[in-house]
Design a protein around this motif. Structure first.
Motif, PDB file in Angstrom:
ATOM      1  N   THR A  26      -5.156  20.127  16.340  1.00 56.79           N
ATOM      2  CA  THR A  26      -5.040  20.473  17.723  1.00 56.79           C
ATOM      3  C   THR A  26      -5.389  19.365  19.079  1.00 56.79           C
ATOM      4  O   THR A  26      -4.818  19.372  20.467  1.00 56.79           O
ATOM      5  CB  THR A  26      -6.139  21.867  17.466  1.00 56.79           C
TER       6      THR A  26
ATOM      7  N   VAL B   5      -9.152  23.400  24.866  1.00 57.75           N
ATOM      8  CA  VAL B   5      -9.782  24.077  23.606  1.00 57.75           C
ATOM      9  C   VAL B   5     -11.109  24.431  22.969  1.00 57.75           C
ATOM     10  O   VAL B   5     -11.820  23.706  23.779  1.00 57.75           O
ATOM     11  CB  VAL B   5      -9.569  22.229  22.443  1.00 57.75           C
ATOM     12  N   SER B   6     -10.598  25.546  22.193  1.00 61.35           N
ATOM     13  CA  SER B   6     -12.639  26.345  22.397  1.00 61.35           C
ATOM     14  C   SER B   6     -12.382  25.892  20.701  1.00 61.35           C
ATOM     15  O   SER B   6     -11.561  26.606  19.794  1.00 61.35           O
ATOM     16  CB  SER B   6     -11.788  27.728  22.810  1.00 61.35           C
TER      17      SER B   6
ATOM     18  N   GLN C  96     -11.099  23.319  16.105  1.00 59.66           N
ATOM     19  CA  GLN C  96     -10.325  23.833  15.816  1.00 59.66           C
ATOM     20  C   GLN C  96      -9.725  22.529  14.746  1.00 59.66           C
ATOM     21  O   GLN C  96     -10.659  21.410  15.124  1.00 59.66           O
ATOM     22  CB  GLN C  96      -9.539  23.613  17.391  1.00 59.66           C
TER      23      GLN C  96
ATOM     24  N   VAL D 164      -4.763  25.423  30.841  1.00 65.21           N
ATOM     25  CA  VAL D 164      -3.822  26.061  29.621  1.00 65.21           C
ATOM     26  C   VAL D 164      -4.777  25.869  28.239  1.00 65.21           C
ATOM     27  O   VAL D 164      -5.023  24.923  28.149  1.00 65.21           O
ATOM     28  CB  VAL D 164      -3.247  25.599  29.623  1.00 65.21           C
ATOM     29  N   THR D 165      -4.610  26.740  27.301  1.00 60.86           N
ATOM     30  CA  THR D 165      -4.935  26.515  25.802  1.00 60.86           C
ATOM     31  C   THR D 165      -4.337  26.445  24.995  1.00 60.86           C
ATOM     32  O   THR D 165      -2.895  26.384  25.147  1.00 60.86           O
ATOM     33  CB  THR D 165      -4.962  28.411  26.193  1.00 60.86           C
TER      34      THR D 165
ATOM     35  N   THR E 220     -17.429  29.082  17.285  1.00 59.68           N
ATOM     36  CA  THR E 220     -18.019  28.468  18.148  1.00 59.68           C
ATOM     37  C   THR E 220     -19.126  29.191  18.195  1.00 59.68           C
ATOM     38  O   THR E 220     -19.851  29.926  17.233  1.00 59.68           O
ATOM     39  CB  THR E 220     -16.956  29.303  19.305  1.00 59.68           C
TER      40      THR E 220
ATOM     41  N   ALA F 151      -5.487  28.026  18.811  1.00 60.15           N
ATOM     42  CA  ALA F 151      -5.728  29.225  18.287  1.00 60.15           C
ATOM     43  C   ALA F 151      -6.654  29.417  19.651  1.00 60.15           C
ATOM     44  O   ALA F 151      -6.928  28.779  20.353  1.00 60.15           O
ATOM     45  CB  ALA F 151      -6.300  29.246  17.723  1.00 60.15           C
ATOM     46  N   ASP F 152      -6.664  30.532  19.982  1.00 62.34           N
ATOM     47  CA  ASP F 152      -7.463  31.094  22.150  1.00 62.34           C
ATOM     48  C   ASP F 152      -8.811  31.385  21.220  1.00 62.34           C
ATOM     49  O   ASP F 152      -9.973  30.754  22.048  1.00 62.34           O
ATOM     50  CB  ASP F 152      -7.217  32.629  22.037  1.00 62.34           C
ATOM     51  N   SER F 153      -9.386  31.468  19.579  1.00 57.43           N
ATOM     52  CA  SER F 153     -10.789  31.857  19.365  1.00 57.43           C
ATOM     53  C   SER F 153     -10.324  30.996  18.295  1.00 57.43           C
ATOM     54  O   SER F 153      -9.913  31.078  17.285  1.00 57.43           O
ATOM     55  CB  SER F 153     -11.251  33.172  19.139  1.00 57.43           C
TER      56      SER F 153
ATOM     57  N   TYR G 147      -5.879  20.992  29.807  1.00 59.75           N
ATOM     58  CA  TYR G 147      -6.197  21.331  28.304  1.00 59.75           C
ATOM     59  C   TYR G 147      -6.816  21.949  27.799  1.00 59.75           C
ATOM     60  O   TYR G 147      -8.005  21.200  27.062  1.00 59.75           O
ATOM     61  CB  TYR G 147      -4.981  20.323  27.621  1.00 59.75           C
TER      62      TYR G 147
END
Lengths: 238, 238
Positions: free
Chosen positions: B203, B195-196, B199, A217-218, A226, A221-223, B193
């Motif tokens: 977050t 996290v990309s 962030q 589950v994110t 990176t 923010a999605d992005s 969970y």
């Protein structure tokens, strides 16, 4: 991905010994066992036993529950049969009872050394498989820890200081209470899947599989910033 | 209860360096930080770079994306400003690029020694904060590891054997691919969970809180053989 298994346990709890054996049988058959991190937590079956009181466990149980000594031994033989199915040695009769608080303090010391499992196995063997009382004899406790590879002076240092790792024991017990745990062993897989008691091996296998296959589950923010094969999404300097 | 944080990262990824700093800021402020277990996983930004190729990173980026060297430096200054906000040293200019495969192998060796974090911090500092190229110089890599406290012979042993820990690196990368991770840093809290990217600190705080406050779901029978304050639910021997 790492899968944690948190296990609340007491050294004088035969079902904890059985439960650990069944969990480990499941772990041996789990293809991602190298990703599993196990942490053992303190739970005293009877926190009211004074540190200097101990005695034969059969008589203690018979007195406490008003059953015959023969019935206690029959129960012990039943547990020994279940242990035998797992290849775990279990000596019927001759165990003692007493406070496990100091053993739990030592287990937290062992955790700080990265060798908690080694000490727990040695304590279980000392209590359930070997022919000598463990609770009534501080020198034997030191001997079990030293034989398991721990430094004698360090072990004595922990035992001599009643506050050493005491807060860690209490914190584990408070968390058990917060989780509603009233009996042990109690296992939590991946911080989410609870298994109460010495359940069948297949239940532990299922819990390992569930904890290691959670849908991601994110969070946030999605992005965000990176770097990938196509470079870094570096911030644009106006 | 233990909370795991799995982090996919590359040593030459500035946002991984920033993201680690932000995650650690969140961790310092997390009241159950003693229960957090962090494992770093391998991710090569560019697995196609041969082991013996390296060069100035600014020119490499400028060539690869068709932007000016000045634009690359401006981007670097933007990252340096963000690092500064976290108190992380960041040297603009002078880095090199190259294969990180051997560094990832060393990180798995360090994990086996219980000192993965120590080595990763040393590699990040060597690459982003110090005034010498890291990728182009095997002796410097050895020096960074030894200065960080690792045994020189063991480090050389890993580097001399191209298959040492290589399967661990590949397995991490396969798992990243299976999770759909195309850029790093990528964090998974409590196996669930995600996290990309680098962030904001908040977050990471939220992800820590979510992972540590999962509702426990029972697996298997509600009740099984347990011991509690009222004794053990021992099997009745007919």
């Amino acid at each position: 991905m790492t899968v944690t298994v948190d296990i609340w346990t007491d050294i004088n709890c035969p079902f904890c010994y059985l439960g650990k054996g069944r969990f480990e049988a499941a772990l041996r058959g789990f293809d991602r066992r190298d990703d599993v991190v196990v942490v053992h937590h303190s739970f005293e079956l009877d926190p009211t036993v004074p540190a200097d009181v101990s005695g034969a466990v059969e008589q203690h149980i018979a007195d406490k529950y008003g059953i015959s000594a023969e019935q206690v031994l029959a129960n012990e033989r039943g547990i020994a049969a279940q242990a035998g199915e797992l290849g775990l040695p279990y000596k019927v009769g001759g165990r003692d009872y007493g406070s496990s608080f100091d053993m739990h303090r030592l287990l937290h010391f062992a955790l700080s050394q990265g060798k908690q499992e080694t000490l727990l196995d040695a304590l279980y063997a000392g209590n359930f498989a070997e022919d000598a009382p463990l609770f009534g004899d501080r020198e034997r406790l030191v001997g079990v820890a030293v034989t398991a590879g721990f430094d004698e002076q360090a072990v004595r240092g922990v035992l001599d200081d009643p506050e050493a790792y005491a807060e860690d024991v209490r914190r584990d017990e408070q968390q058990a209470a917060a989780l509603g745990v009233s009996g042990v062993p109690f296992f939590v897989f991946g911080g989410k899947y609870g298994v109460s008691g010495a359940q069948p091996v297949e239940t532990f296998t299922r819990a390992l599989e569930m904890a290691s296959s959670e849908q991601i589950v994110t969070v946030g923010a999605d992005s965000a910033d990176t770097c990938g094969p196509d470079g870094c999404a570096v911030p644009q300097a106006d």
